[in-house]
Design a protein around this motif. Structure first.
Motif, PDB file in Angstrom:
ATOM      1  N   GLN A 270     -10.520   3.689  60.668  1.00 34.65           N
ATOM      2  CA  GLN A 270     -10.534   3.738  59.113  1.00 34.65           C
ATOM      3  C   GLN A 270      -9.756   4.696  58.590  1.00 34.65           C
ATOM      4  OE1 GLN A 270     -14.515   2.570  58.027  1.00 34.65           O
ATOM      5  NE2 GLN A 270     -14.140   2.487  55.942  1.00 34.65           N
ATOM      6  N   ASN A 271     -10.031   6.106  59.230  1.00 41.54           N
ATOM      7  CA  ASN A 271      -9.536   7.220  58.952  1.00 41.54           C
ATOM      8  C   ASN A 271      -7.941   7.140  58.919  1.00 41.54           C
ATOM      9  OD1 ASN A 271     -12.011   8.482  58.193  1.00 41.54           O
ATOM     10  ND2 ASN A 271     -12.066   9.604  60.129  1.00 41.54           N
ATOM     11  N   VAL A 272      -7.441   6.921  59.985  1.00 42.65           N
ATOM     12  CA  VAL A 272      -6.257   6.697  60.099  1.00 42.65           C
ATOM     13  C   VAL A 272      -5.213   5.689  59.092  1.00 42.65           C
ATOM     14  CG1 VAL A 272      -4.584   5.680  61.887  1.00 42.65           C
ATOM     15  CG2 VAL A 272      -6.253   7.048  62.701  1.00 42.65           C
TER      16      VAL A 272
ATOM     17  N   GLU B  20      -5.471   7.578  56.013  1.00 40.27           N
ATOM     18  CA  GLU B  20      -4.312   8.770  55.987  1.00 40.27           C
ATOM     19  C   GLU B  20      -2.949   7.920  55.884  1.00 40.27           C
ATOM     20  OE1 GLU B  20      -3.042  12.509  56.083  1.00 40.27           O
ATOM     21  OE2 GLU B  20      -5.134  11.781  56.382  1.00 40.27           O
ATOM     22  N   VAL B  21      -2.758   6.830  56.597  1.00 40.01           N
ATOM     23  CA  VAL B  21      -1.570   6.244  56.523  1.00 40.01           C
ATOM     24  C   VAL B  21      -1.356   5.507  54.991  1.00 40.01           C
ATOM     25  CG1 VAL B  21      -0.405   3.943  56.833  1.00 40.01           C
ATOM     26  CG2 VAL B  21      -1.323   5.424  58.821  1.00 40.01           C
ATOM     27  N   GLU B  22      -2.380   5.385  54.280  1.00 37.97           N
ATOM     28  CA  GLU B  22      -2.404   4.956  52.845  1.00 37.97           C
ATOM     29  C   GLU B  22      -1.887   6.061  52.003  1.00 37.97           C
ATOM     30  OE1 GLU B  22      -5.090   2.640  49.861  1.00 37.97           O
ATOM     31  OE2 GLU B  22      -5.529   2.422  52.221  1.00 37.97           O
ATOM     32  N   ARG B  23      -2.591   7.269  52.514  1.00 35.33           N
ATOM     33  CA  ARG B  23      -2.342   8.442  51.568  1.00 35.33           C
ATOM     34  C   ARG B  23      -0.846   8.858  51.719  1.00 35.33           C
ATOM     35  NH1 ARG B  23      -7.369  10.421  52.499  1.00 35.33           N
ATOM     36  NH2 ARG B  23      -6.881  11.386  54.605  1.00 35.33           N
TER      37      ARG B  23
ATOM     38  N   VAL C  86       4.710   9.132  50.273  1.00 33.73           N
ATOM     39  CA  VAL C  86       6.214   8.755  50.069  1.00 33.73           C
ATOM     40  C   VAL C  86       6.682   8.067  48.881  1.00 33.73           C
ATOM     41  CG1 VAL C  86       7.606   7.236  51.505  1.00 33.73           C
ATOM     42  CG2 VAL C  86       6.111   8.462  52.655  1.00 33.73           C
ATOM     43  N   ALA C  87       5.821   7.111  48.308  1.00 36.64           N
ATOM     44  CA  ALA C  87       6.172   6.505  47.142  1.00 36.64           C
ATOM     45  C   ALA C  87       6.446   7.534  46.110  1.00 36.64           C
ATOM     46  CB  ALA C  87       5.319   5.505  46.622  1.00 36.64           C
TER      47      ALA C  87
END
Ligand code: GN1
Ligand code: CA
Length: 328
Positions: A128-130, A133-136, A141-142
């Motif tokens: 979930q954390n990962v 993090e990926v979402e963040r 990036v966006a």
């Protein structure tokens, strides 16, 4: 008697041989008779028993046989029973070990299940954390893409503007250069004016005394050392700093008898380390005999000049007249 052996054999020899053979036969016969007699003697000893005794003997034999049989049976039964018991124990042991093994297996399985569920939970949390993090990172990036695009556009615009502004900037740079040149000329002119004023310094402000292109103010009131120092600063001056014997003499000449005036000299920052207020250390002292003696419970950290030109250290909080000094 055998004949025909030869006509050479004598009659006596023949008779002796016959006799010997007869003896041999007779011996064998008598041996056989003895054996027969012995056999006949044994059978009549059993047969000679009375019927009662024979029956009793039979019963005894029967009883013995029965006892033997029973004993054998008991022994066999005991052995069978022992074996049965051993078998039963073995079966129970086996059953116990099976039960224990099954119990241990179930416990191990439970523990394993528990550990697995905990690890699964941890892994799920990490996942979930990962994913967060990926979402963040994706958001960043966006965002960066948007920002970078904006920054790029800004830079392009600046570059375009720079092209347009190039001649203007050029002119500005030239104007700046001109300005610095004029400023340098002005500085030089000011310096020369200053030098001239120093050379031709003939006038000091009203109430100030001149000595060697320097103006001095001798106060008619008294103040503690710090207040006197501040007073001088307010007049773009400083408490008097003595650089020569001539200067010291000039100052002493303006000090009234039985009076002492503050100089810009102190050891208030470090006892015994006398410094002028411009930070220079004292190199040309005119201390009175026995001074500086730093007497009194508060000590004496500020210097004064007497009318004879000798100096004395006194407590800084003491109110004394003072001398200011400034360039022409
Ligand atoms: C004494 O005598 P007077 O006042 O000029 C003393 C100084 C002290 C001063 C304190 C020889 O000087 O050291 O600083 O009193 N002189 C002697 O006011 O002891
Ligand atoms: Ca003193």
């Amino acid at each position: 008697m055998p004949k025909g052996k030869g006509s050479s054999m004598s009659e006596g020899e023949a008779a002796a041989g016959a006799y010997e053979r007869w003896d041999l036969v007779e011996g064998m016969e008598s041996e056989k008779r003895e054996q027969r007699k012995a056999r006949k003697g044994a059978v009549p000893s059993l047969l000679t028993l009375s019927p009662e005794r024979a029956i009793t003997l039979l019963y005894v034999l029967l009883a013995l046989t029965f006892v033997l049989f029973m004993a054998l049976t008991i022994v066999t039964l005991q052995r069978v029973s022992a074996m049965w018991e051993a078998l039963e124990q073995a079966r129970m042991r086996s059953e116990n070990s099976h039960t224990t093994a099954r119990h241990n297996l179930s416990e191990a399985q439970d523990t394993l299940d528990e550990q697995l569920s905990v690890e699964l939970k941890v892994m799920r949390g990490r996942l979930q954390n990962v994913s967060q993090e990926v979402e963040r990172v994706w958001w960043k990036v966006a965002e960066c893409q948007r920002e970078c695009g904006k920054e790029l556009a800004d830079r392009l615009r600046v570059l375009e503007e720079r092209d347009v502004l190039e001649p203007v900037l050029q002119q500005l740079a030239e104007a700046r250069q001109e300005q610095s040149r004029v400023a340098a000329l002005l500085d030089k002119a000011l310096q020369e004016t200053h030098n001239l004023s120093e050379i031709f310094c003939t006038r000091c402000p009203s109430g100030w005394q001149q000595f060697d292109r320097t103006c001095y103010f001798f106060s008619s009131t008294t103040k503690p050392w710090l207040a006197a120092k501040e007073f001088c600063t307010n007049f773009s001056a400083h408490l008097a700093i003595v650089d020569s014997q001539q200067e010291n003499k000039f100052l002493a000449n303006h000090v009234m008898e039985n009076q002492k005036f503050w100089l810009g000299l102190t050891d208030r920052y470090r006892e015994g380390d006398w410094q002028w207020t411009d930070g220079r250390s004292l190199s040309l002292p005119f201390w009175n005999n026995g001074e500086p003696n730093n007497v009194g419970s508060h000590g004496e950290d500020c210097a004064t000049i007497y009318s004879n030109g000798r100096w004395n250290d006194v407590p800084c909080f003491q109110a004394e007249p003072w001398i200011c000094e400034r360039s022409c």
